[in-house]
Structures are given as structure tokens and as C-alpha cells.
Design a protein around this motif. Sequence first.
Motif, mmCIF file in Angstrom:
data_model
loop_
_atom_site.group_PDB
_atom_site.id
_atom_site.type_symbol
_atom_site.label_atom_id
_atom_site.label_comp_id
_atom_site.label_asym_id
_atom_site.label_seq_id
_atom_site.Cartn_x
_atom_site.Cartn_y
_atom_site.Cartn_z
ATOM 1 N N TYR A 109 -37.551 20.624 -51.645
ATOM 2 C CA TYR A 109 -38.811 21.013 -52.272
ATOM 3 C C TYR A 109 -38.622 21.713 -53.612
ATOM 4 O O TYR A 109 -39.600 22.063 -54.261
ATOM 5 N N VAL A 110 -37.396 21.918 -54.050
ATOM 6 C CA VAL A 110 -37.111 22.470 -55.374
ATOM 7 C C VAL A 110 -36.225 21.481 -56.109
ATOM 8 O O VAL A 110 -35.244 20.991 -55.562
ATOM 9 N N TYR A 150 -36.102 30.324 -51.640
ATOM 10 C CA TYR A 150 -35.585 29.366 -52.616
ATOM 11 C C TYR A 150 -34.470 28.526 -51.997
ATOM 12 O O TYR A 150 -34.476 27.293 -52.107
ATOM 13 N N PHE A 209 -41.080 23.228 -58.270
ATOM 14 C CA PHE A 209 -41.125 23.137 -56.820
ATOM 15 C C PHE A 209 -42.399 22.464 -56.372
ATOM 16 O O PHE A 209 -43.408 22.471 -57.049
#
Length: 135
Positions: free
Chosen positions: A114-115, A106, A120
Motif C-alpha cells: 500500500y506504499v 508504514y 500511499f
Amino acid sequence: MKKFLRGLMVVLTVIVLATCFAGCGDKSGAIKRAFEKEGYEVTVINGADSEQLKNWLAEDKVDEIGKYEVITCTKSDSILSALDTAVIFKCPSKDEVIENMGEDAYNKAVESGYVNGNCFLFSLSNKSLEIFKNA
């Protein structure tokens, strides 16, 4: 006068906290609008309709699968449209993203963009990544 100031401080504190918490909510709407604005076709699949998502989630989460969504964003105006595809997984909360990915993964995903909130991204396209990060 002291009661008035104390009451005013309580009201201001509530307003500030409400504003902070509102910013931590669901990011999927803003992400969908950002991709649509850039000319992408956005399709939403409820988690209950996705066999792949059922395989990805832990067993204890499968009964809550309706809270998850898979959002696909495609652009069909170019020959290389397959490279311009984005697949976004929407979880009920940021904590769910952390739980499903693991904290180390994460943190790396957040650093690389990407989050975004409770969503995501899976994409090969740098353009999709920029749209996602800036939504």
C-alpha cells in the motif's frame, strides 16, 4: 595514469549515485500513467484544495499543504465501479509518509504493497492494489 583512473572512478561514482537517487524520487507520475493505461480516469486534487487533507495532516504541516496531492482513480465501465476506485495520497517525500503514518504502520503498509515511493493507497480493489504496486 593514476590521476586519470582516480578521475574516472569519481565520475563513475557520481553516475551510480545519481542513478540510485533518481529511483527514490516522486512515484506519482508512474502511478498515474499505470492507472491511465488500465483505463482508469485519473483526477488530481492539490492539497491546498482539500479540506479532508487539512484535517489529516498535523498542524505544522498545514502551511506546506500545497506539496501534497490527492489522486483519485476511477473506472466507470462496470456496475461495480465503486469497488474499482483508488485514492492515492502523494506526500513530498518518503520521509513525510513515514512521519504522517508512523513507522510501524508504514512498515506494514510497505509489506502489503500500500506504499509506493512517496505515495500511499486507499482502495478495496485488489486490481487497484496490483496496479499501484507494479507502477
